[in-house]
Design a protein around this motif. Structure first.
Motif, mmCIF file in Angstrom:
data_model
loop_
_atom_site.group_PDB
_atom_site.id
_atom_site.type_symbol
_atom_site.label_atom_id
_atom_site.label_comp_id
_atom_site.label_asym_id
_atom_site.label_seq_id
_atom_site.Cartn_x
_atom_site.Cartn_y
_atom_site.Cartn_z
ATOM 1 N N GLY A 83 0.796 -1.231 0.000
ATOM 2 C CA GLY A 83 0.000 0.000 0.000
ATOM 3 C C GLY A 83 0.824 1.274 0.000
ATOM 4 O O GLY A 83 0.317 2.337 0.367
ATOM 5 N N ILE A 84 2.079 1.207 -0.427
ATOM 6 C CA ILE A 84 2.905 2.421 -0.405
ATOM 7 C C ILE A 84 2.436 3.453 -1.421
ATOM 8 O O ILE A 84 2.767 4.635 -1.296
ATOM 9 C CB ILE A 84 4.412 2.100 -0.614
ATOM 10 N N ARG A 85 1.623 3.036 -2.396
ATOM 11 C CA ARG A 85 1.125 3.974 -3.398
ATOM 12 C C ARG A 85 0.242 5.056 -2.786
ATOM 13 O O ARG A 85 0.037 6.108 -3.376
ATOM 14 C CB ARG A 85 0.364 3.227 -4.493
ATOM 15 N N TYR A 86 -0.297 4.813 -1.595
ATOM 16 C CA TYR A 86 -1.168 5.792 -0.935
ATOM 17 C C TYR A 86 -0.389 6.880 -0.193
ATOM 18 O O TYR A 86 -0.923 7.936 0.105
ATOM 19 C CB TYR A 86 -2.099 5.094 0.063
ATOM 20 N N LEU A 87 0.850 6.639 0.131
ATOM 21 C CA LEU A 87 1.607 7.532 1.009
ATOM 22 C C LEU A 87 2.017 8.880 0.420
ATOM 23 O O LEU A 87 2.001 9.880 1.145
ATOM 24 C CB LEU A 87 2.853 6.804 1.540
ATOM 25 N N PRO A 88 2.408 8.973 -0.846
ATOM 26 C CA PRO A 88 2.915 10.257 -1.345
ATOM 27 C C PRO A 88 1.954 11.439 -1.203
ATOM 28 O O PRO A 88 2.397 12.561 -0.962
ATOM 29 C CB PRO A 88 3.223 9.973 -2.821
ATOM 30 N N VAL A 89 0.655 11.200 -1.311
ATOM 31 C CA VAL A 89 -0.291 12.323 -1.228
ATOM 32 C C VAL A 89 -0.165 13.028 0.122
ATOM 33 O O VAL A 89 -0.160 14.254 0.203
ATOM 34 C CB VAL A 89 -1.732 11.847 -1.500
ATOM 35 N N ILE A 107 -10.279 1.889 -5.290
ATOM 36 C CA ILE A 107 -11.184 2.854 -4.673
ATOM 37 C C ILE A 107 -10.522 3.621 -3.531
ATOM 38 O O ILE A 107 -11.032 4.635 -3.093
ATOM 39 C CB ILE A 107 -12.487 2.192 -4.173
ATOM 40 N N GLY A 108 -9.395 3.150 -3.044
ATOM 41 C CA GLY A 108 -8.660 3.859 -2.001
ATOM 42 C C GLY A 108 -9.288 3.701 -0.630
ATOM 43 O O GLY A 108 -10.409 3.236 -0.477
ATOM 44 N N PHE A 109 -8.541 4.117 0.369
ATOM 45 C CA PHE A 109 -9.011 4.112 1.743
ATOM 46 C C PHE A 109 -9.614 5.478 2.057
ATOM 47 O O PHE A 109 -9.275 6.470 1.405
ATOM 48 C CB PHE A 109 -7.856 3.816 2.702
ATOM 49 N N PRO A 110 -10.475 5.567 3.064
ATOM 50 C CA PRO A 110 -11.113 6.847 3.370
ATOM 51 C C PRO A 110 -10.135 8.005 3.605
ATOM 52 O O PRO A 110 -10.354 9.111 3.101
ATOM 53 C CB PRO A 110 -11.924 6.548 4.636
ATOM 54 N N ASP A 111 -9.060 7.759 4.357
ATOM 55 C CA ASP A 111 -8.123 8.856 4.613
ATOM 56 C C ASP A 111 -7.411 9.282 3.329
ATOM 57 O O ASP A 111 -7.145 10.466 3.109
ATOM 58 C CB ASP A 111 -7.123 8.517 5.722
ATOM 59 N N PHE A 112 -7.137 8.345 2.440
ATOM 60 C CA PHE A 112 -6.528 8.659 1.152
ATOM 61 C C PHE A 112 -7.499 9.490 0.301
ATOM 62 O O PHE A 112 -7.094 10.476 -0.328
ATOM 63 C CB PHE A 112 -6.148 7.366 0.427
#
Length: 195
Positions: free
Chosen positions: A35-41, A68-73
């Motif tokens: 799930g590292i793709r979510y971190l840069p934002v 669809i991503g996670f809510p915080d993302f």
């Protein structure tokens, strides 16, 4: 923010991009079970580099179209869109955020989290998950976003969609007929897609 902290965040972003690119070269696709793709934002928001965040999200959408991503993302995505002047897209993403976790906005605004009598569906929509949100309306860099979000969630169409979503979730909580449940799930999908 100190120059050292800025450089550290930029290094984290670069490292994640390199890691994802290496996965793509090695496997022919992105194998990001971590799930590292979510971190840069999150890092782009910390840097207040919304242009960079928007470019990253374009790349993300292209390479992970079904994610669809996670809510915080999704919440972070909403911040980047708003800060980039993409208000219509930010409004839609705010609704997607609400759809992913109905408690997130209350957490952001520091309101008490009261569980809604509805079908929760997964752990992603529970109150405890909302308590992990790392952003708050009192952050000076998010004041304009907080003001906009507060107005947006009170607008008639947004509010009506949220109420309708919760009503459908309440019906799902007790509905046992599989055909009716499928119809309700389709109504939710239409509600999100039509925004």
């Amino acid at each position: 923010m100190t120059p050292k902290k800025i450089e550290a965040l930029k290094t984290k972003i670069s490292k994640i991009k390199r890691t994802l690119a290496a996965d793509k070269r090695k496997y022919g696709c992105y194998d990001d079970s971590r799930g590292i793709r979510y971190l840069p934002v999150k890092y782009f928001i910390e840097l207040e580099d919304y242009k960079g965040g928007l470019a990253y999200l374009r790349w993300f959408s292209k390479n992970f179209p079904d994610d669809i991503g996670f809510p915080d993302f999704l919440f972070e995505w909403t911040i980047v869109l708003f800060k980039s002047g993409r208000i219509k897209e930010a409004t839609k993403k705010a609704f997607e955020t609400f759809y992913a976790n109905t408690y997130l906005f209350d957490q952001f605004f520091g309101k008490p989290l009261i569980q809604i009598d509805k079908w929760e569906g997964s752990n992603l929509q529970t109150i405890s998950f909302a308590q992990t949100l790392q952003y708050s309306y009192i952050e000076p860099s998010l004041k304009d976003f907080a003001d906009w979000l507060e107005q947006t969630i009170l607008e008639d169409e947004f509010h009506m969609r949220c109420d309708l979503y919760i009503d459908i979730q309440r019906q799902l909580r007790t509905e046992r007929d599989q055909e009716r449940r499928s119809d309700l799930v389709a109504q939710i999908r239409d509600l999100v897609d039509s925004y």
